[in-house]
Design a protein around this motif. Structure first.
Motif, PDB file in Angstrom:
ATOM      1  N   ARG A   1       0.938  -1.250   0.004  1.00 47.06           N
ATOM      2  CA  ARG A   1      -0.039  -0.037  -0.093  1.00 47.06           C
ATOM      3  C   ARG A   1       0.820   1.203   0.006  1.00 47.06           C
TER       4      ARG A   1
ATOM      5  N   LYS B   1       2.304   1.813  -3.489  1.00 49.59           N
ATOM      6  CA  LYS B   1       1.212   1.567  -4.512  1.00 49.59           C
ATOM      7  C   LYS B   1       1.581   0.427  -5.463  1.00 49.59           C
TER       8      LYS B   1
ATOM      9  N   ASP C   1      -5.304   0.652  -4.382  1.00 44.15           N
ATOM     10  CA  ASP C   1      -3.739   1.252  -4.181  1.00 44.15           C
ATOM     11  C   ASP C   1      -2.927   0.239  -4.809  1.00 44.15           C
TER      12      ASP C   1
END
Length: 264
Positions: free
Chosen positions: A149, A152, A193
């Motif tokens: 996360r 990304k 994401d």
């Protein structure tokens, strides 16, 4: 087999990332043969100087990678059926402060038994195949998501055409790969994401194909036996570098619109 950091000291990685801002930190499973070996070689040959955490069945291949790329490779032995080890594998990333991609390339074909041959098995063969092919991926992903996360990042699965085409005696394997494709779609919705892609690599000249020809053809239908036998005899098998290079590039640069897809 792994040490606590990339490079000769904890400070090395900070310098490396400053000098090579395009370098990614990538964890690759099934890295010691076939497609995974091709992926590792492609990533290590990149001028971006990627950092790799590698695991696979062949300890000598892992040691060779470590010898050739002592600063950029961390080789970690892991039994993918041992979920405790699998979770610990991802935790190796914590000391490096970043994880940009997870390439889940490991898998087992299983014993290739037809359902009618499993009397008395109590589902143990299916459970074993799913533990290696699916549950280990879920465990690894759940551990890796906080890092992915932040960056990304990307998750790339090596799936199979068997997820959509049923072969007699391949029930456990095909169903496990279908589950991987569904997991890909689930992650698209749950983790916007993170870009998640499943790859159908084609029929590739790997140890798995050799096992099929030498050990598992007798339990398949005549038509399918001929298909897998003739693919080798007629030179129709893809070299591992074909899908391997694609998977390597997707791990570095897959676009968001590919997320959730099973692509060929």
């Amino acid at each position: 087999m792994a040490t606590a950091w990339f490079g000769p000291s904890p400070d090395w990685i900070l310098k490396h990332r400053t000098e090579h801002p395009s370098a990614k930190t990538i964890l690759l499973t099934g890295a010691t043969g076939g497609i995974g070996l091709a992926v590792a070689r492609r990533l290590l040959s990149s001028p971006d100087e990627h950092l790799l955490i590698l695991t696979g069945r062949n300890a000598e291949v892992l040691r060779q990678f470590q010898r050739e790329y002592p600063d950029r490779v961390r080789a970690v032995q892991c039994d993918m059926a041992d979920l405790g080890q699998v979770a610990g594998l991802v935790r190796q990333c914590e000391v490096h402060g970043s994880l940009d991609a997870l390439i889940l390339n490991h898998g087992t074909l299983g014993k290739c038994l037809r359902l009618a041959q499993m009397e008395g098995d109590k589902g143990e063969e299916w459970e074993r195949v799913f533990k290696v092919n699916v549950t280990s991926c879920v465990v690894m992903i759940s551990e890796a998501l906080p890092w992915l996360r932040q960056t990304k990042g990307r998750i790339i699965f090596t799936s199979s055409g068997a997820a959509q085409n049923a072969y007699p005696s391949w029930g456990a394997y095909g169903a496990s790969k279908a589950a991987i494709n569904h997991l890909t779609m689930t992650l698209k919705n749950e983790e916007p994401d993170v870009t998640t892609v499943a790859i159908r690599p084609g029929v590739v000249d790997t140890a798995m194909q050799k096992d099929i020809r030498e050990s598992f053809l007798s339990n398949m239908d005549e038509r399918d036996q001929q298909k897998f036998r003739s693919a080798k005899e007629e030179g129709k098998l893809l070299p591992p570098e074909k899908p391997g290079n694609v998977i390597a590039e997707l791990a570095v640069s897959a676009e968001r619109e590919l997320s959730g897809l099973f692509i060929r």
